[in-house]
Design a protein around this motif. Sequence first.
Motif, PDB file in Angstrom:
ATOM      1  N   THR A  14      19.059   2.209 -27.293  1.00 43.13           N
ATOM      2  CA  THR A  14      17.606   1.670 -27.533  1.00 43.13           C
ATOM      3  C   THR A  14      16.987   2.092 -26.349  1.00 43.13           C
ATOM      4  OG1 THR A  14      18.393  -0.391 -28.437  1.00 43.13           O
ATOM      5  CG2 THR A  14      16.308  -0.383 -27.220  1.00 43.13           C
ATOM      6  N   ALA A  15      17.453   2.307 -25.162  1.00 42.01           N
ATOM      7  CA  ALA A  15      16.599   2.876 -23.998  1.00 42.01           C
ATOM      8  C   ALA A  15      16.241   4.202 -24.331  1.00 42.01           C
ATOM      9  CB  ALA A  15      17.573   2.570 -22.704  1.00 42.01           C
ATOM     10  N   LEU A  16      17.387   5.043 -24.611  1.00 43.96           N
ATOM     11  CA  LEU A  16      17.107   6.385 -25.079  1.00 43.96           C
ATOM     12  C   LEU A  16      16.146   6.736 -25.997  1.00 43.96           C
ATOM     13  CD1 LEU A  16      20.871   7.615 -25.196  1.00 43.96           C
ATOM     14  CD2 LEU A  16      19.142   8.204 -23.749  1.00 43.96           C
ATOM     15  N   VAL A  17      15.934   5.909 -26.932  1.00 44.90           N
ATOM     16  CA  VAL A  17      14.972   6.226 -27.915  1.00 44.90           C
ATOM     17  C   VAL A  17      13.284   5.789 -27.509  1.00 44.90           C
ATOM     18  CG1 VAL A  17      14.339   5.736 -30.438  1.00 44.90           C
ATOM     19  CG2 VAL A  17      16.737   5.899 -29.721  1.00 44.90           C
ATOM     20  N   LEU A  18      13.486   4.661 -26.593  1.00 45.54           N
ATOM     21  CA  LEU A  18      12.153   4.261 -26.095  1.00 45.54           C
ATOM     22  C   LEU A  18      11.806   5.341 -25.090  1.00 45.54           C
ATOM     23  CD1 LEU A  18       9.994   2.064 -25.653  1.00 45.54           C
ATOM     24  CD2 LEU A  18      11.357   1.170 -23.738  1.00 45.54           C
ATOM     25  N   LEU A  19      12.853   6.109 -24.112  1.00 42.24           N
ATOM     26  CA  LEU A  19      12.242   7.066 -23.433  1.00 42.24           C
ATOM     27  C   LEU A  19      11.591   8.324 -24.366  1.00 42.24           C
ATOM     28  CD1 LEU A  19      12.263   8.037 -20.361  1.00 42.24           C
ATOM     29  CD2 LEU A  19      14.583   9.148 -21.192  1.00 42.24           C
ATOM     30  N   MET A  20      11.949   8.316 -25.350  1.00 36.66           N
ATOM     31  CA  MET A  20      11.456   9.353 -26.347  1.00 36.66           C
ATOM     32  C   MET A  20       9.994   9.402 -26.326  1.00 36.66           C
ATOM     33  SD  MET A  20      14.304   9.807 -29.112  1.00 36.66           S
ATOM     34  CE  MET A  20      13.374  11.159 -30.122  1.00 36.66           C
ATOM     35  N   ALA A  90      22.245 -14.233 -32.558  1.00 35.19           N
ATOM     36  CA  ALA A  90      21.063 -13.615 -31.800  1.00 35.19           C
ATOM     37  C   ALA A  90      21.389 -12.496 -31.055  1.00 35.19           C
ATOM     38  CB  ALA A  90      20.443 -14.883 -31.067  1.00 35.19           C
ATOM     39  N   ASN A  91      22.402 -12.617 -30.506  1.00 38.82           N
ATOM     40  CA  ASN A  91      22.913 -11.521 -29.323  1.00 38.82           C
ATOM     41  C   ASN A  91      22.845 -10.201 -30.072  1.00 38.82           C
ATOM     42  OD1 ASN A  91      23.535 -10.532 -26.663  1.00 38.82           O
ATOM     43  ND2 ASN A  91      25.510 -10.191 -27.465  1.00 38.82           N
ATOM     44  N   VAL A  92      23.464 -10.039 -31.214  1.00 36.51           N
ATOM     45  CA  VAL A  92      23.587  -8.738 -31.950  1.00 36.51           C
ATOM     46  C   VAL A  92      22.201  -8.466 -32.697  1.00 36.51           C
ATOM     47  CG1 VAL A  92      24.824  -7.535 -33.800  1.00 36.51           C
ATOM     48  CG2 VAL A  92      25.962  -8.661 -32.239  1.00 36.51           C
ATOM     49  N   GLY A  93      21.902  -9.637 -33.327  1.00 33.00           N
ATOM     50  CA  GLY A  93      20.396  -9.594 -34.231  1.00 33.00           C
ATOM     51  C   GLY A  93      19.558  -8.918 -33.452  1.00 33.00           C
ATOM     52  N   LEU A  94      19.100  -9.453 -32.196  1.00 31.83           N
ATOM     53  CA  LEU A  94      18.027  -9.205 -31.395  1.00 31.83           C
ATOM     54  C   LEU A  94      18.018  -7.596 -31.034  1.00 31.83           C
ATOM     55  CD1 LEU A  94      17.198 -12.478 -29.278  1.00 31.83           C
ATOM     56  CD2 LEU A  94      16.028 -11.397 -31.483  1.00 31.83           C
ATOM     57  N   LEU A  95      19.369  -7.234 -30.743  1.00 29.96           N
ATOM     58  CA  LEU A  95      19.594  -5.864 -30.247  1.00 29.96           C
ATOM     59  C   LEU A  95      19.046  -4.884 -31.451  1.00 29.96           C
ATOM     60  CD1 LEU A  95      23.047  -5.405 -28.543  1.00 29.96           C
ATOM     61  CD2 LEU A  95      20.673  -4.669 -27.841  1.00 29.96           C
ATOM     62  N   SER A  96      19.303  -5.276 -32.701  1.00 28.43           N
ATOM     63  CA  SER A  96      18.965  -4.541 -33.971  1.00 28.43           C
ATOM     64  C   SER A  96      17.526  -4.315 -34.037  1.00 28.43           C
ATOM     65  CB  SER A  96      19.416  -4.996 -35.211  1.00 28.43           C
ATOM     66  OG  SER A  96      20.814  -5.021 -35.390  1.00 28.43           O
ATOM     67  N   VAL A  97      16.770  -5.664 -33.816  1.00 27.21           N
ATOM     68  CA  VAL A  97      15.549  -5.592 -33.536  1.00 27.21           C
ATOM     69  C   VAL A  97      14.834  -4.854 -32.506  1.00 27.21           C
ATOM     70  CG1 VAL A  97      13.250  -7.256 -33.125  1.00 27.21           C
ATOM     71  CG2 VAL A  97      15.371  -8.059 -34.569  1.00 27.21           C
ATOM     72  N   ALA A  98      15.312  -4.645 -31.247  1.00 25.90           N
ATOM     73  CA  ALA A  98      14.776  -3.853 -30.332  1.00 25.90           C
ATOM     74  C   ALA A  98      15.138  -2.218 -30.644  1.00 25.90           C
ATOM     75  CB  ALA A  98      15.391  -4.173 -28.874  1.00 25.90           C
ATOM     76  N   TYR A  99      16.228  -1.914 -31.277  1.00 23.56           N
ATOM     77  CA  TYR A  99      16.299  -0.613 -31.664  1.00 23.56           C
ATOM     78  C   TYR A  99      15.490  -0.189 -32.584  1.00 23.56           C
ATOM     79  CZ  TYR A  99      19.048   3.408 -32.899  1.00 23.56           C
ATOM     80  OH  TYR A  99      19.494   4.653 -33.250  1.00 23.56           O
ATOM     81  N   GLY A 100      15.222  -1.090 -33.693  1.00 26.64           N
ATOM     82  CA  GLY A 100      14.179  -0.747 -34.768  1.00 26.64           C
ATOM     83  C   GLY A 100      12.697  -0.604 -34.093  1.00 26.64           C
ATOM     84  N   ALA A 101      12.446  -1.295 -33.014  1.00 23.85           N
ATOM     85  CA  ALA A 101      11.038  -1.365 -32.390  1.00 23.85           C
ATOM     86  C   ALA A 101      10.837   0.232 -31.938  1.00 23.85           C
ATOM     87  CB  ALA A 101      10.891  -2.276 -31.390  1.00 23.85           C
ATOM     88  N   THR A 102      11.933   0.662 -31.315  1.00 27.30           N
ATOM     89  CA  THR A 102      11.703   1.976 -30.909  1.00 27.30           C
ATOM     90  C   THR A 102      11.379   3.169 -31.844  1.00 27.30           C
ATOM     91  OG1 THR A 102      14.180   2.556 -30.781  1.00 27.30           O
ATOM     92  CG2 THR A 102      13.351   1.487 -28.814  1.00 27.30           C
ATOM     93  N   PHE A 103      11.773   2.831 -33.209  1.00 27.88           N
ATOM     94  CA  PHE A 103      11.612   4.001 -34.038  1.00 27.88           C
ATOM     95  C   PHE A 103      10.151   3.912 -34.598  1.00 27.88           C
ATOM     96  CE2 PHE A 103      15.919   4.478 -33.884  1.00 27.88           C
ATOM     97  CZ  PHE A 103      16.304   5.563 -34.684  1.00 27.88           C
ATOM     98  N   ALA A 104       9.537   2.695 -34.749  1.00 27.10           N
ATOM     99  CA  ALA A 104       8.412   2.014 -35.185  1.00 27.10           C
ATOM    100  C   ALA A 104       7.455   2.842 -34.016  1.00 27.10           C
ATOM    101  CB  ALA A 104       8.177   0.762 -35.279  1.00 27.10           C
ATOM    102  N   ILE A 105       7.794   2.620 -32.762  1.00 33.37           N
ATOM    103  CA  ILE A 105       6.848   3.299 -31.643  1.00 33.37           C
ATOM    104  C   ILE A 105       6.803   4.744 -31.850  1.00 33.37           C
ATOM    105  CG2 ILE A 105       6.685   3.558 -29.279  1.00 33.37           C
ATOM    106  CD1 ILE A 105       7.837   0.676 -29.033  1.00 33.37           C
TER     107      ILE A 105
END
Length: 417
Positions: A14-20, A90-105
């Motif tokens: 997630t951090a890697l994709v956000l850095l993109m 929630a722990n796993v589910g919210l990680l999926s949400v955060a990862y998906g956000a980086t793609f949208a961005i």
Amino acid sequence: MDAPGNISWAVTATALVLLMTPGVAFFYGGLVKAKSVISMMMMSFGAIGLIAVLWTLYGFSMSTVDDPMQFAGNPFADFGLAESASEPGANVGLLSVAYGATFAIITVALISGAIADRAKFGPWLIFVGVFGTIGYFPIAAWVWGGGWIMNLGSWLFGADSGIAVIDYAGGTAVHINAGAAALALSLVLGKRIGFQKGIQKPHNVPLTLLGAALLWFGWFGFNAGAEWLAEDMGKVGLIAINTMGAAAAGILGWILVEKIKDGKPTSVGAVSGAVAGLVAVTPACANLAPGWALLLGALSGIACAVAVEVKYRLGYDDSLDVVGLHLVGGLLGTVYLGFFATGQGLFTGGDLRLLAVQVIAAGGVMIYSFVVALVIGWGIEKTIGFRVTSDEEIAGVDLAVHGEEGYALDEQPVAVR
């Protein structure tokens, strides 16, 4: 997927994709005029701010559907993630949400390169919000969230056929989507003043190379990040070598074209070739043998190097070649799977069925994204105006739009007593 190692990789990816997206800002920022670099980079950072908020509020809810015939999910089904944050997983589910956000961005941020040097920031943010809502969020549902693209193979050839559209990391949802929208916006805003080949040179080549390096670095999270959902992360090695190899081969393909055409390979061409290879391998990274990934990278470098010249012949001003890199590269990588996907491609043990669904999915996303971006962009231009004035364009967008300069080179030295 909830093992500590998987979770650690999910956070890292997630951090890697956000850095993109800052990588895109640097890559694009170095390519524009020195007096437009702040404007160019702010378009990426503005996309981070707005899309991350909208994804959290309702975008994630829209990105999954219960019925393949749905356009998108209900935006109010889990508004603000109130339900996701309180459920047992929630722990796993919210990680999926955060990862998906980086793609949208990054999808929306990529579009900005097509309108460099001539766009207002406020109207750009309006476009970001509206396009994210009716452009990216529904397409994410189509491709990964149970929508029509996910089910296309079953509809056409039966549920037992084993045929399904392959888009592992975003050839359709990210690159074709962004490239088609970029073409539409370039037509809406029109040509820069004095548009012609060689109108301007990159003002800061090292900045562009830094941006490309960050993109390549982050792309390992982009392509291999979703493997955290697999129990054994069994395709990480294949994805990693294909991501590295296709980008490397893309460099060679692009600079070969430059050497033949102009006599000199350039550094900007080399990193553009790397990006072309990365774009093309995005949908295919988990479904190609490494040799076929190398060929795809080389072909993408060649094809995209040729494609960036087309705008001068057709007369549309895609400032930083989003169409030539992302639309062409995304189309190539998506369709290439129909020929060479392991065990399913036309030349690798399969038949024409996979090629058919790949072409339909690519074409559907391209047409939809182009039309949506054209309508949104045209509406903004005809109401509040999307493009800066001619005087502001000539003087440079940074001061007019943001009141800042990228480089304070005219400051007088302070006397020291």
